[in-house]
Design an enzyme around this catalytic site. Structure first.
Site, PDB file in Angstrom:
ATOM      1  N   THR A   8      -0.793   7.556  -0.622  1.00  0.00           N
ATOM      2  CA  THR A   8      -2.262   7.678  -1.499  1.00  0.00           C
ATOM      3  C   THR A   8      -3.279   6.270  -0.972  1.00  0.00           C
ATOM      4  O   THR A   8      -4.329   6.082  -1.411  1.00  0.00           O
ATOM      5  CB  THR A   8      -1.995   7.242  -3.005  1.00  0.00           C
ATOM      6  OG1 THR A   8      -1.286   5.837  -3.234  1.00  0.00           O
ATOM      7  CG2 THR A   8      -1.071   8.348  -3.488  1.00  0.00           C
ATOM      8  N   ASP A  16       3.692  -7.035  10.528  1.00  0.00           N
ATOM      9  CA  ASP A  16       4.539  -6.819  11.709  1.00  0.00           C
ATOM     10  C   ASP A  16       4.162  -7.699  12.812  1.00  0.00           C
ATOM     11  O   ASP A  16       5.243  -8.222  13.421  1.00  0.00           O
ATOM     12  CB  ASP A  16       4.424  -5.450  12.080  1.00  0.00           C
ATOM     13  CG  ASP A  16       5.102  -4.573  11.047  1.00  0.00           C
ATOM     14  OD1 ASP A  16       6.095  -5.104  10.001  1.00  0.00           O
ATOM     15  OD2 ASP A  16       4.627  -3.366  11.002  1.00  0.00           O
ATOM     16  N   ARG A  34       0.860  -1.423  -0.121  1.00  0.00           N
ATOM     17  CA  ARG A  34       0.035   0.015  -0.093  1.00  0.00           C
ATOM     18  C   ARG A  34       0.733   1.435  -0.038  1.00  0.00           C
ATOM     19  O   ARG A  34       1.780   1.245   0.798  1.00  0.00           O
ATOM     20  CB  ARG A  34      -0.809  -0.116   1.313  1.00  0.00           C
ATOM     21  CG  ARG A  34      -2.268  -0.379   1.050  1.00  0.00           C
ATOM     22  CD  ARG A  34      -2.830   0.070   2.316  1.00  0.00           C
ATOM     23  NE  ARG A  34      -2.567  -0.092   3.668  1.00  0.00           N
ATOM     24  CZ  ARG A  34      -3.674   0.322   4.692  1.00  0.00           C
ATOM     25  NH1 ARG A  34      -4.587   0.675   4.407  1.00  0.00           N
ATOM     26  NH2 ARG A  34      -3.164   0.155   5.954  1.00  0.00           N
ATOM     27  N   ASP A  44      -0.734  -3.838  12.729  1.00  0.00           N
ATOM     28  CA  ASP A  44      -0.272  -4.205  11.394  1.00  0.00           C
ATOM     29  C   ASP A  44       0.023  -6.098  11.484  1.00  0.00           C
ATOM     30  O   ASP A  44       0.734  -6.289  11.966  1.00  0.00           O
ATOM     31  CB  ASP A  44       1.083  -3.654  11.187  1.00  0.00           C
ATOM     32  CG  ASP A  44       1.553  -3.954   9.622  1.00  0.00           C
ATOM     33  OD1 ASP A  44       1.533  -2.899   8.609  1.00  0.00           O
ATOM     34  OD2 ASP A  44       1.869  -5.109   9.170  1.00  0.00           O
TER      35      ASP A  44
HETATM   36  N1  URA Z   1      -3.256  -3.888   7.302  1.00  0.00           N
HETATM   37  C1  URA Z   1      -3.029  -4.236   8.371  1.00  0.00           C
HETATM   38  O1  URA Z   1      -1.884  -5.075   8.828  1.00  0.00           O
HETATM   39  N2  URA Z   1      -3.650  -3.914   9.473  1.00  0.00           N
HETATM   40  C2  URA Z   1      -4.753  -3.063   9.504  1.00  0.00           C
HETATM   41  O2  URA Z   1      -5.497  -2.597  10.259  1.00  0.00           O
HETATM   42  C3  URA Z   1      -5.013  -2.428   8.239  1.00  0.00           C
HETATM   43  C4  URA Z   1      -4.444  -2.702   7.078  1.00  0.00           C
END
Ligand code: URA
Length: 215
Positions: free
Chosen positions: A114, A209, A110, A206
């Site tokens: 944007t 992560d 991502r 995330d």
């Molecule tokens: N991607 C993620 O890992 N967590 C989110 O909350 C949104 C997108």
């Protein structure tokens, strides 16, 4: 937490085991190793639901007692497509249940400004048009990347596409359903909203992560 007026293509797999394991995953003190194991366990349960209506046929077999027409899956083995990198966490559990599945990978990230998807890898079986396809992406946030990935799979020939997400935001669900009204969306929970950075709230942070311990 789920909002009203979500599309009919949405299937919320709110089984007690799924919800319990998901709550453990949301907890920020849960270490990566436990997070990965929980994701693997939930994936197996989601795989069970997303494959519920696979086409069936019968095959004549002999049991130790008699002959019978035994129900078996019809057609070619399905394809699981992982959206890198976090999709790989869901893929592992799905393969526990579907060990003969073919596997595709789509590399997307991502753009942090944007929030639009940028593609860096695409590899799927050449006969994807003849197989059911399960796309796995743990976090359905804006839905931009997921909608893009499904568009690429359809361009490659995929006809029967199903989406599995661990957690979803209403925005992402609506986005995917608008672009792909033919694609059922299986998720364990629909959370409240997205924050300004496109993260699902309350969410789990995330997913990549947390899975790989990269933060
Ligand atoms: N991607 C993620 O890992 N967590 C989110 O909350 C949104 C997108």
């Amino acid at each position: 937490m789920a909002e009203a007026n979500l599309p009919k293509t949405l299937v919320v797999v709110d089984h007690p085991l799924v919800l319990h394991k998901l709550s453990l995953m949301r907890d920020k003190t849960t270490p990566s190793a436990v997070f990965r194991q929980l994701l693997r366990e939930i994936s197996l349960l989601l795989a069970y639901e997303v494959t519920r209506n696979l086409p069936m046929t019968t095959q004549k077999i002999e049991t130790p007692l008699t002959e019978m027409d035994a129900p078996i899956l019809k057609g070619k083995k399905l394809v699981i497509v992982s959206i890198l990198r976090a999709g790989n966490g869901l893929l592992e559990g799905m393969l526990d249940l579907l060990p003969s599945a073919r596997i595709g990978h789509i590399g997307l990230y991502r753009d942090p400004v944007t929030l639009q998807p940028v593609e860096y890898y695409f590899k799927v079986p050449s006969d994807i048009d003849e197989r059911p396809v399960i796309v796995v992406d743990p976090m359905l946030a804006t839905g931009n990347s997921t909608a893009y990935a499904i568009k690429k799979l359809k361009e490659a020939g995929a006809k029967d596409v199903r989406l599995v997400c661990l957690l979803s935001a209403p925005e992402g669900i609506r986005r995917v359903a608008k672009d792909h009204p033919d694609v059922p969306i299986y998720t364990a929970a629909v959370d409240s909203h997205l924050n300004d950075h496109g993260y699902i709230v309350p969410g789990l942070g995330d997913a990549g992560d947390r899975m790989f311990g990269t933060k």
